[in-house]
Structure formats: C-alpha cells, structure tokens
Scaffold this active site. Structure first.
Site, PDB file in Angstrom:
ATOM      1  N   GLU A  85      26.422  -2.272  10.852  1.00  0.00           N
ATOM      2  CA  GLU A  85      26.240  -3.706  10.627  1.00  0.00           C
ATOM      3  C   GLU A  85      26.981  -4.220   9.389  1.00  0.00           C
ATOM      4  O   GLU A  85      27.457  -5.357   9.371  1.00  0.00           O
ATOM      5  CB  GLU A  85      24.745  -4.039  10.502  1.00  0.00           C
ATOM      6  N   PHE A 147       6.967  -2.797  13.880  1.00  0.00           N
ATOM      7  CA  PHE A 147       8.123  -1.912  13.940  1.00  0.00           C
ATOM      8  C   PHE A 147       9.409  -2.707  13.721  1.00  0.00           C
ATOM      9  O   PHE A 147       9.652  -3.699  14.380  1.00  0.00           O
ATOM     10  CB  PHE A 147       8.160  -1.205  15.296  1.00  0.00           C
ATOM     11  N   GLN A 148      10.214  -2.251  12.777  1.00  0.00           N
ATOM     12  CA  GLN A 148      11.498  -2.865  12.418  1.00  0.00           C
ATOM     13  C   GLN A 148      11.333  -4.327  11.978  1.00  0.00           C
ATOM     14  O   GLN A 148      12.222  -5.143  12.177  1.00  0.00           O
ATOM     15  CB  GLN A 148      12.510  -2.761  13.565  1.00  0.00           C
ATOM     16  N   LYS A 197      11.890 -12.613  18.695  1.00  0.00           N
ATOM     17  CA  LYS A 197      12.197 -12.267  20.079  1.00  0.00           C
ATOM     18  C   LYS A 197      11.486 -13.172  21.068  1.00  0.00           C
ATOM     19  O   LYS A 197      12.020 -13.467  22.147  1.00  0.00           O
ATOM     20  CB  LYS A 197      11.838 -10.798  20.336  1.00  0.00           C
ATOM     21  N   MET A 512      39.007   3.369 -10.698  1.00  0.00           N
ATOM     22  CA  MET A 512      38.722   2.388 -11.750  1.00  0.00           C
ATOM     23  C   MET A 512      37.618   2.888 -12.671  1.00  0.00           C
ATOM     24  O   MET A 512      37.653   2.652 -13.882  1.00  0.00           O
ATOM     25  CB  MET A 512      38.339   1.039 -11.137  1.00  0.00           C
TER      26      MET A 512
END
Length: 602
Positions: A85, A147-148, A197, A512
């Site tokens: 993602e 969940f999630q 959802k 760096m």
C-alpha cells in the site's frame, strides 16, 4: 469517529468542515458532468470518480474495500495493483505530479490504511493533490476493536487537507466527488474518505452530482491590486533582484508565466528543490536550486540580493538554513495561494496572496521598467564560474555517482521524467542533471521518504502513457538502502510491462547518514554500513526485469544504452565510490552564503 478534520496549514478547506454527506447543499445545481445510474454505495463511489475525471487508481485489495473493487470491475478507471500500500500512495502521488491531476489510491481497513500513511504524509508535505479511499469495518462495529479496525480518520487528520467518514450509501458518492475536487482546489493536498463496508454495500438509487469542492475553498486567484503595485515599485527600484521559484509555480502550471516575468525584466532565477524545472537550467539567467545542497552561486545570490521575489515556496529549513542569515539584505515579495505561509518562516515585506500564474501575470503588467541589474547579472555569472558543480575522477578511485547521472542526462531527451528515492543519490540527480521542463523532476522533499523512487517511477510511467506519451523515458535514481525499501514494486513494473529504467547508485551505505556521521559524529558509522546488500542485478532478473551491473567508467555508457533501449523495466546496479560526499553543503541551521565545498570544511 468524526467526519471533520484539522486544518493545520490554511483556511482552504474551511468549507469542508461539514462533509458532503451532510447534504448541506444540493450538488445537482452545480455545473459539470454527472454520474450514471447506481444501485450500491460502492457503485456510487466509482461513478463519482468517473464523473470527476479520474482515469487511474493504484491500490491493494482487501476485505473492507472489496465492494469498491467489485464496482471497479466494469469501470473505465484503470486499476494498477501494487505490491504494498505504501507503493500505491507513492505511485498515486507521482502520477498526479506528472499528469497535473489528483492521484488516486485505495486500500483496505486497518493495516491497509496505515500502510498508506507514509505516502499521504509525503503528499501533504509537498502539497500534492491526491485522494485516498480506505475501507472500514461496518459502522456498527466502529469503536469495538473489530478485526482490522483502525481509526483511519483520526490517524490521518494531521496529514490530510481534509478527511471524511462516509455515513450513508445515498451520500457517499457526493462525498467522494467533493474530496477529489478539494484535493486540487487552492493549495493542493491529499484528502481521504473512509468507507465503512455497510455503506459501500448498501443499496441506493441516488446518483452522485457533479464533483465540486466545498464552498469557499477556491480562493480568489488574483492578488490585491494595490499590493501588486507596491511590490512592482520595489522590484523596479532593486539593484540586486532575484526570483525564487518554488514547487507552487509548477503546481499552478505557472512555469510559462514565471519564465516570461524573469526574462522580461532580466532577473536572475533560483529555484527550490520542488521548483526544479520551473525555469530551464540551461538559461543564462538560471542559477539552479538553492539550499543545503544547492549550488554555491544560487546561495550567494540569495545571500546578497536586495529584492527576493519568492513564488510558491514555504521557505522550509532545508532552503533557508538559519532564518536570521537568509537573504539578510532583501525586501521580500512573497507570492503564495495559502495565506498561512505568508511570513510564517520568512517575513514578507510585500505579501501577494493568489494563484502563482495570475499573480505573476499581474506583476509582469505592473512593473513599468526593468530594474537596473546589469552589474548584478555579471556578478551572478562570476559566482557561477567561481563555484561550479564539479567532481574528480581519479583512476585509482571507484566510479563516481555524478558521472552516472550525467551519462543518463546526455543519453536522454529533455522531457525525460526523473524520479528518486531520498539520500545522496537524490542530491546528485538534482545537481548533475539539467532540467528544462516542469513535471520532469519527481521526488520526495518535505518528508524525505526513502523508498519513494521505484513506486514513483511506476506512477510516472503510467501517467506518461495515459497522457499519450509512451516514448518518454522514465529514469529512477535510487540508493541501495532506498531501493531495498520498495523494490517489491519492480514486480508491478514487470507485470504491467512498464518501460522504466532504475539506476541504483550503490555505495553500500545509507550515504547521507554516513556523510553526516563523518562530519558531525567523528566518523562513527553506527547502523549506516550497508555492505550486506544483495546483488540487485540478479534480483532484477528474478523479478523478470533486465538486470545489469556496472563497476567501471567504460561500462557506464553501454549499460545506459542497453537499459534505455530495453522495452520494459531495467535495473542497473552501479557500484560507486562509498566515500563520495554531496557538496556543496550548508550545515543545518547555517548561513547559506557559508557553504562547504570540500569535506574538510564540514
């Protein structure tokens, strides 16, 4: 969860404090295309995106976002499945930078949404227009540690221009359309819509109206006429004027106006790093970009100017060094669309609030005669001769990374798009490539995100193809550490048959960090030694890409030619000098006019 978001930077999104799904206004009264018939919230989301002009989306599937993906199945919107993602958000960001339209990314709830956060924060820091759509658990489970489940609105509130929590299938399409338009209204930035959802699965026959930003979020593009006249008189009276063009010039498509202004009045030009390409670096007036690793001549010009005409820049610390020593003799004309940036870091003697293109046109018309700056231009030319960007190529030392950048520049056209990760390679890519066109430099500036380069190359390539420019080269300069963070997106480039070339400037360090450790930490290389890197050419072959390795100067040109000629993704693992430093350098918080040109000056 709330459907309002903090507004940390400007008043641009003040009208968005009420979500579109509150039905405060009737969108059907607005001008613009409308969506087709819908039967679910998810179909309404996709219809709103299509009506808003979205053509491409980058994302990763998942349970809570699945209804939206199902609605995308028959959509005209091209979806590019990314490997992670974070890659989706960076690809969407880069797509928007190149195309000049908001990028679009999708992810599911919980870890999917939080994996987008780095890319959203990156877009926020660089004022890049982008819309993120995240799935969410059903509304009845919100707050129950389902969940999630993650409070995505709460997590992203500080790093979005505005975010929304969708409340119903009847209004979700209008919410998405509003968020898409808000991302590019006024000062651009990322927006987000969190999609439970049950909302996307819910039934509806409410067709989304035309996509419009909230009322009051498209500010007056013209600066106050009296303020413009005052600024014009200051410019006319200047003896040592300098233009400083920032990323806002490119975002406003104001590069032509900027070039006209500077050339009309013979004013030397510097840019910020995000402003690279706004003014052609092969123009006699151009002093290239200023700041910590900017050119010595750009920093000298800013240090000694008596009139700084700054357009579309927020004066961040990597540009200014110490504020007290930044342009100490200058009256400052500051042009910006966002009033919150005026005098935030550097005091503006002549604040001009408005769209960069429009205000530059106003200034061009208002300045009656060019400032008497011939001696000043000669002095700037002398600084260019005194402080050139150079590097040595001793036969007994390894390949220099600057040589690689110049080899690619010589082998490609002016419209080549360059993406980078973050680190030394980023600086060399910005220093030793001659940029002449806007939207050809695509990098992470404010957030400094390692790993930005490869997914950005994917997004840039897809954008160029969508614009009908498949023959444009896309070259990504990456470091070994940066490439390792997001190299999984190479699989996307292979799957989609994207013609991108990735040059890994492999110095077996986080370069760096190593440079700073040598300069400021007595050479203690704690956690910066990357001698454990894999063989990137072989990894590329494992992904299905062309993989090459280069160790010597005489191998550079043939490898560059082979990679550019290859019709598909190619990776060249350039093993470069691990001790090479980026110079010049202004120590953090230091004076721009007191830059180091050698390692022993740090």
């Amino acid at each position: 969860m709330s459907d309002t978001a903090a507004q940390p930077r400007d008043d641009d999104a003040e009208g968005a404090a009420e979500s579109a799904d509150a039905d405060a206004d009737d969108p059907s009264d607005a001008d613009g295309p409308t969506a087709g018939p819908v039967s679910t919230g998810a179909e309404s989301v996709v219809a709103a995106l299509e009506a808003a002009g979205a053509e491409t989306a980058f994302g990763v599937q998942g349970g809570a976002i699945m209804p939206v993906y199902d609605a995308l199945y028959d959509s005209s919107i091209r979806h590019v499945t990314m490997a992670h993602e974070q890659g989706a958000s960076h690809a969407a960001d880069a797509y928007g930078v190149v195309a000049g339209e908001p990028g679009l990314c999708l992810a599911t709830s919980g870890p999917g949404a939080t994996n987008l956060v780095t890319g959203i924060a990156d877009a926020d820091m660089d004022s890049d227009a982008m819309l993120a759509l995240t799935g969410q658990v059903p509304t009845e489970f919100v707050g129950n540690d389902a969940f999630q489940e993650t409070d995505t609105v709460g997590v992203t509130r500080p790093i979005t221009k505005h975010n929304y929590f969708a409340h119903g299938a009847d209004t979700v399409g209008d919410t998405v359309g509003e968020a898409f338009e808000l991302s590019r209204a006024g000062r651009p930035g990322p927006t987000l819509v969190d999609l439970p959802k049950d909302v996307t699965q819910g039934e509806t026959d409410e067709t989304p109206g035309p996509a419009t930003p909230p009322a009051g979020t498209d500010p007056d593009p013209n600066a106050d006429a009296d303020a413009v006249e005052e600024a014009a008189r200051a410019i006319e009276a200047a003896e040592r004027p300098v233009c400083l063009f920032g990323g806002g010039v490119i975002k406003a498509d104001a590069s032509d106006a900027a070039r006209t202004f500077a050339r009309t009045y013979g004013i030397p030009v510097t840019t910020t790093m995000p402003g690279i390409g706004s003014f052609p670096e092969d123009d006699d007036l151009c002093l290239s970009w200023a700041g910590m690793h900017g050119t010595g001549y750009a920093n000298m010009a800013i240090t000694h100017t008596d009139c700084l005409i700054a357009v579309g820049t927020r004066f961040d610390d990597r540009l200014t060094g110490g504020i007290d020593t930044f342009a100490p003799e200058a009256e400052v004309v500051h042009v910006d669309i966002d009033p919150a940036e005026i005098s935030k870091n550097v005091h503006a003697d002549y604040p001009l609030i408005g769209d960069a293109e429009r205000v530059l046109d106003q200034l061009t018309a208002a300045v009656r005669e060019a400032p008497d700056a011939e001696a000043w231009r000669e002095r700037c030319a002398e600084w260019r001769e005194t402080y050139p960007l150079t590097y040595a190529t001793p036969e007994d030392e390894p390949l220099k990374p600057q040589f690689v950048v110049e080899a690619f520049d010589e082998a490609t056209d002016d419209d080549t798009i360059v993406t980078t990760g973050v680190g030394q390679h980023q600086m060399w890519a910005s220093q030793f490539w001659t940029y002449t066109e806007p939207r050809t430099w695509v990098s992470s500036h404010g957030l400094g995100t390692m790993g930005y380069g490869v997914p950005a190359a994917v997004g840039a390539r897809v954008a160029a193809d969508a614009m009908g420019e498949p023959d444009r080269d896309v070259v990504c300069f990456d470091g070994d550490g940066s490439f390792l963070m997001t190299m999984q997106e190479l699989s996307v480039a292979v799957r989609e048959d994207l013609d991108v070339t990735i040059a890994v400037l492999n110095n077996e360090y986080i370069g760096m960090v190593r440079q700073w450790q040598d300069a400021f930490y007595e050479g203690r290389h704690m956690a910066s030694d990357y001698t454990w890197m894999p063989e990137f050419d072989k990894l590329a072959e494992a992904f299905g890409a062309l993989g090459l390795r280069v160790d010597d100067y005489d191998e550079v040109a043939p490898a560059v030619e082979e990679a550019l000629d290859y019709d598909g993704p190619a990776v060249i693992d350039f093993h470069v000098d691990p001790e090479e430093n980026v110079l010049p350098m202004v120590p953090s918080g230091g004076a721009n006019g007191k830059f180091a040109t050698a390692e022993d000056q740090l």
